[in-house]
Design a protein around this motif. Sequence first.
Motif, PDB file in Angstrom:
ATOM      1  N   HIS A 114       0.832  -1.208   0.000  1.00 18.53           N
ATOM      2  CA  HIS A 114       0.000   0.000   0.000  1.00 18.53           C
ATOM      3  C   HIS A 114       0.867   1.260   0.000  1.00 18.53           C
ATOM      4  O   HIS A 114       0.549   2.243  -0.671  1.00 18.53           O
ATOM      5  N   ALA A 115       1.959   1.213   0.778  1.00 22.40           N
ATOM      6  CA  ALA A 115       2.856   2.380   0.850  1.00 22.40           C
ATOM      7  C   ALA A 115       3.481   2.657  -0.516  1.00 22.40           C
ATOM      8  O   ALA A 115       3.612   3.817  -0.928  1.00 22.40           O
ATOM      9  N   GLU A 116       3.863   1.585  -1.213  1.00 17.97           N
ATOM     10  CA  GLU A 116       4.439   1.741  -2.564  1.00 17.97           C
ATOM     11  C   GLU A 116       3.422   2.382  -3.515  1.00 17.97           C
ATOM     12  O   GLU A 116       3.798   3.104  -4.435  1.00 17.97           O
ATOM     13  N   ALA A 117       2.147   2.136  -3.268  1.00 17.60           N
ATOM     14  CA  ALA A 117       1.089   2.726  -4.114  1.00 17.60           C
ATOM     15  C   ALA A 117       0.756   4.155  -3.671  1.00 17.60           C
ATOM     16  O   ALA A 117      -0.183   4.771  -4.184  1.00 17.60           O
ATOM     17  N   GLY A 118       1.494   4.654  -2.671  1.00 18.78           N
ATOM     18  CA  GLY A 118       1.308   6.041  -2.228  1.00 18.78           C
ATOM     19  C   GLY A 118       0.191   6.243  -1.235  1.00 18.78           C
ATOM     20  O   GLY A 118      -0.277   7.364  -1.039  1.00 18.78           O
ATOM     21  N   LEU A 119      -0.237   5.146  -0.584  1.00 20.21           N
ATOM     22  CA  LEU A 119      -1.331   5.259   0.383  1.00 20.21           C
ATOM     23  C   LEU A 119      -0.772   5.378   1.802  1.00 20.21           C
ATOM     24  O   LEU A 119       0.185   4.702   2.162  1.00 20.21           O
ATOM     25  N   GLN A 120      -1.387   6.246   2.598  1.00 20.21           N
ATOM     26  CA  GLN A 120      -1.059   6.313   4.018  1.00 20.21           C
ATOM     27  C   GLN A 120      -1.838   5.212   4.727  1.00 20.21           C
ATOM     28  O   GLN A 120      -2.974   4.907   4.365  1.00 20.21           O
ATOM     29  N   MET A 121      -1.221   4.577   5.741  1.00 18.82           N
ATOM     30  CA  MET A 121      -1.838   3.427   6.396  1.00 18.82           C
ATOM     31  C   MET A 121      -2.490   3.824   7.714  1.00 18.82           C
ATOM     32  O   MET A 121      -1.967   4.645   8.453  1.00 18.82           O
ATOM     33  N   ILE A 122      -3.626   3.184   7.989  1.00 14.55           N
ATOM     34  CA  ILE A 122      -4.210   3.220   9.332  1.00 14.55           C
ATOM     35  C   ILE A 122      -4.162   1.794   9.860  1.00 14.55           C
ATOM     36  O   ILE A 122      -4.572   0.857   9.165  1.00 14.55           O
ATOM     37  N   MET A 123      -3.629   1.639  11.059  1.00 16.82           N
ATOM     38  CA  MET A 123      -3.584   0.309  11.674  1.00 16.82           C
ATOM     39  C   MET A 123      -4.560   0.241  12.836  1.00 16.82           C
ATOM     40  O   MET A 123      -4.559   1.094  13.718  1.00 16.82           O
ATOM     41  N   ILE A 124      -5.410  -0.793  12.819  1.00 16.48           N
ATOM     42  CA  ILE A 124      -6.294  -1.068  13.958  1.00 16.48           C
ATOM     43  C   ILE A 124      -5.526  -2.023  14.865  1.00 16.48           C
ATOM     44  O   ILE A 124      -5.189  -3.142  14.454  1.00 16.48           O
ATOM     45  N   THR A 135       4.496  -4.049  13.052  1.00 15.34           N
ATOM     46  CA  THR A 135       3.822  -3.687  11.805  1.00 15.34           C
ATOM     47  C   THR A 135       4.010  -2.208  11.485  1.00 15.34           C
ATOM     48  O   THR A 135       4.332  -1.844  10.342  1.00 15.34           O
ATOM     49  N   MET A 136       3.846  -1.350  12.496  1.00 15.68           N
ATOM     50  CA  MET A 136       4.036   0.088  12.260  1.00 15.68           C
ATOM     51  C   MET A 136       5.481   0.397  11.885  1.00 15.68           C
ATOM     52  O   MET A 136       5.760   1.333  11.136  1.00 15.68           O
ATOM     53  N   GLY A 137       6.402  -0.451  12.369  1.00 13.15           N
ATOM     54  CA  GLY A 137       7.823  -0.259  12.084  1.00 13.15           C
ATOM     55  C   GLY A 137       8.266  -0.750  10.716  1.00 13.15           C
ATOM     56  O   GLY A 137       9.445  -0.688  10.378  1.00 13.15           O
ATOM     57  N   GLN A 138       7.309  -1.233   9.917  1.00 17.27           N
ATOM     58  CA  GLN A 138       7.650  -1.628   8.537  1.00 17.27           C
ATOM     59  C   GLN A 138       7.790  -0.408   7.628  1.00 17.27           C
ATOM     60  O   GLN A 138       8.407  -0.480   6.562  1.00 17.27           O
ATOM     61  N   LEU A 139       7.197   0.712   8.051  1.00 10.56           N
ATOM     62  CA  LEU A 139       7.170   1.924   7.223  1.00 10.56           C
ATOM     63  C   LEU A 139       7.754   3.094   7.997  1.00 10.56           C
ATOM     64  O   LEU A 139       7.805   3.068   9.229  1.00 10.56           O
ATOM     65  N   PRO A 140       8.184   4.153   7.299  1.00 15.08           N
ATOM     66  CA  PRO A 140       8.749   5.313   7.994  1.00 15.08           C
ATOM     67  C   PRO A 140       7.727   5.940   8.954  1.00 15.08           C
ATOM     68  O   PRO A 140       6.510   5.795   8.780  1.00 15.08           O
ATOM     69  N   GLU A 141       8.235   6.618   9.967  1.00 17.31           N
ATOM     70  CA  GLU A 141       7.385   7.257  10.979  1.00 17.31           C
ATOM     71  C   GLU A 141       6.369   8.191  10.323  1.00 17.31           C
ATOM     72  O   GLU A 141       6.688   8.926   9.390  1.00 17.31           O
ATOM     73  N   GLY A 142       5.127   8.119  10.807  1.00 19.61           N
ATOM     74  CA  GLY A 142       4.077   8.981  10.271  1.00 19.61           C
ATOM     75  C   GLY A 142       3.292   8.350   9.130  1.00 19.61           C
ATOM     76  O   GLY A 142       2.215   8.825   8.765  1.00 19.61           O
ATOM     77  N   GLU A 143       3.837   7.248   8.591  1.00 19.24           N
ATOM     78  CA  GLU A 143       3.154   6.584   7.470  1.00 19.24           C
ATOM     79  C   GLU A 143       2.083   5.613   7.947  1.00 19.24           C
ATOM     80  O   GLU A 143       1.242   5.182   7.172  1.00 19.24           O
ATOM     81  N   VAL A 144       2.144   5.223   9.233  1.00 21.34           N
ATOM     82  CA  VAL A 144       1.118   4.334   9.797  1.00 21.34           C
ATOM     83  C   VAL A 144       0.515   5.026  11.021  1.00 21.34           C
ATOM     84  O   VAL A 144       1.226   5.361  11.963  1.00 21.34           O
ATOM     85  N   LEU A 145      -0.787   5.243  10.984  1.00 15.99           N
ATOM     86  CA  LEU A 145      -1.509   5.884  12.096  1.00 15.99           C
ATOM     87  C   LEU A 145      -2.275   4.801  12.843  1.00 15.99           C
ATOM     88  O   LEU A 145      -2.927   3.956  12.227  1.00 15.99           O
ATOM     89  N   LEU A 146      -2.202   4.822  14.182  1.00 13.74           N
ATOM     90  CA  LEU A 146      -2.845   3.779  14.980  1.00 13.74           C
ATOM     91  C   LEU A 146      -4.213   4.228  15.473  1.00 13.74           C
ATOM     92  O   LEU A 146      -4.361   5.337  15.981  1.00 13.74           O
ATOM     93  N   VAL A 147      -5.214   3.361  15.310  1.00 15.89           N
ATOM     94  CA  VAL A 147      -6.517   3.587  15.950  1.00 15.89           C
ATOM     95  C   VAL A 147      -6.852   2.350  16.789  1.00 15.89           C
ATOM     96  O   VAL A 147      -6.623   1.227  16.369  1.00 15.89           O
ATOM     97  N   ARG A 159      -3.348  12.536   5.965  1.00 18.28           N
ATOM     98  CA  ARG A 159      -2.747  13.427   4.971  1.00 18.28           C
ATOM     99  C   ARG A 159      -3.732  13.732   3.843  1.00 18.28           C
ATOM    100  O   ARG A 159      -3.921  14.863   3.440  1.00 18.28           O
ATOM    101  N   ASP A 160      -4.361  12.651   3.327  1.00 16.10           N
ATOM    102  CA  ASP A 160      -5.283  12.796   2.191  1.00 16.10           C
ATOM    103  C   ASP A 160      -6.366  11.724   2.339  1.00 16.10           C
ATOM    104  O   ASP A 160      -6.088  10.530   2.191  1.00 16.10           O
ATOM    105  N   PRO A 161      -7.603  12.128   2.653  1.00 12.80           N
ATOM    106  CA  PRO A 161      -8.678  11.140   2.898  1.00 12.80           C
ATOM    107  C   PRO A 161      -8.938  10.197   1.716  1.00 12.80           C
ATOM    108  O   PRO A 161      -9.505   9.117   1.901  1.00 12.80           O
ATOM    109  N   SER A 162      -8.504  10.583   0.522  1.00 18.91           N
ATOM    110  CA  SER A 162      -8.758   9.728  -0.656  1.00 18.91           C
ATOM    111  C   SER A 162      -7.600   8.759  -0.922  1.00 18.91           C
ATOM    112  O   SER A 162      -7.669   7.953  -1.847  1.00 18.91           O
ATOM    113  N   ARG A 163      -6.531   8.840  -0.122  1.00 15.43           N
ATOM    114  CA  ARG A 163      -5.350   7.990  -0.353  1.00 15.43           C
ATOM    115  C   ARG A 163      -4.993   7.235   0.933  1.00 15.43           C
ATOM    116  O   ARG A 163      -3.982   7.485   1.571  1.00 15.43           O
ATOM    117  N   LEU A 164      -5.895   6.342   1.330  1.00 17.01           N
ATOM    118  CA  LEU A 164      -5.732   5.627   2.601  1.00 17.01           C
ATOM    119  C   LEU A 164      -5.945   4.123   2.428  1.00 17.01           C
ATOM    120  O   LEU A 164      -6.708   3.693   1.544  1.00 17.01           O
TER     121      LEU A 164
END
Length: 316
Positions: A114-124, A135-147, A159-164
């Motif tokens: 997903h990151a390669e496709a330019g999407l920001q990640m949300i992790m539950i 899992t969050m440590g697979q990508l640079p800081e800020g690229e995975v948001l935890l809920v 960052r962009d609601p259409s790219r998640l």
Amino acid sequence: MSKPPLTLYLAAPRGFCAGVDRAIKIVEMAIEKWGAPVYVRHEIVHNKFVVDDLRAKGAVFVEELDECPPDRPVIFSAHGVPKSVPQAAEARQMVYVDATCPLVSKVHIEAARHAEAGLQMIMIGHAGHPETIGTMGQLPEGEVLLVETVEDVAQVEVRDPSRLAFVTQTTLSVDDTADIVAALNARFPQIVGPHKEDICYATTNRQEAVKAMAPKCDAMLVVGAPNSSNSRRLVEVGARAGCGYAQLVQRATDIDWRALEGIGSMGITAGASAPEVLINEVIDAFKARFDVTVEPVVTAEENVEFKVPRVLREPA
């Protein structure tokens, strides 16, 4: 004196899953191949009995890589590690074996794709849990948001609601996660979900067995460790499915017998990192006090097996 009668419902599936089985085997085979000590970063699985048993065989458990000598093999736990950990092991020219459960690795691969496709990640997931950190440590800081909750979904700033895209920890409550996913889809209609459910088959199967068993039981015990996410979820699922008393115990000595006075039916299950020997110990403790009739509650058959890494299958 005659013992009071007790119907003991035994959930199936329960206890060890294929990922836990593989992780324990990896430590045992590493000790066999390279001799003791073999270092393990973090508890290989969340169970004190298992960890103590492996420690007696020659495993040394540490929290961080810099606690390991560079000339001894190190194993990464079944929960997975941030990308920086194997990179650091390679920089120190250490021999390492990754015991990450293949179903957790699948989530890591998904996040990277997903990151390669330019999407920001949300992790539950649960903050601070080793799997979430890995899992969050697979990508640079800020690229995975935890809920962690539905309320978090309303607050999360993207960052962009259409790219998640979203991924989940593999050991969550299926029902709770469904509510959070619904909230994500409502707030971000274009969010991309996993191709296949991230919550692993073992977590799902154990929760389904508890749901089937709970309404029949006056009380229910889950054999598992207090730091085991999937074990704690089983207690919650049992309580929600109609069992008035649902408790987590590490082993038979933890049972609160006063709380179980007057019961006629008991449910027993175990988290995915609890060995069958501890379940049998709990059953024997009930047999010592009650006239027990065991009734299995079977909701699925499991025949999943994961291969150990090739490095352990090759001769030393």
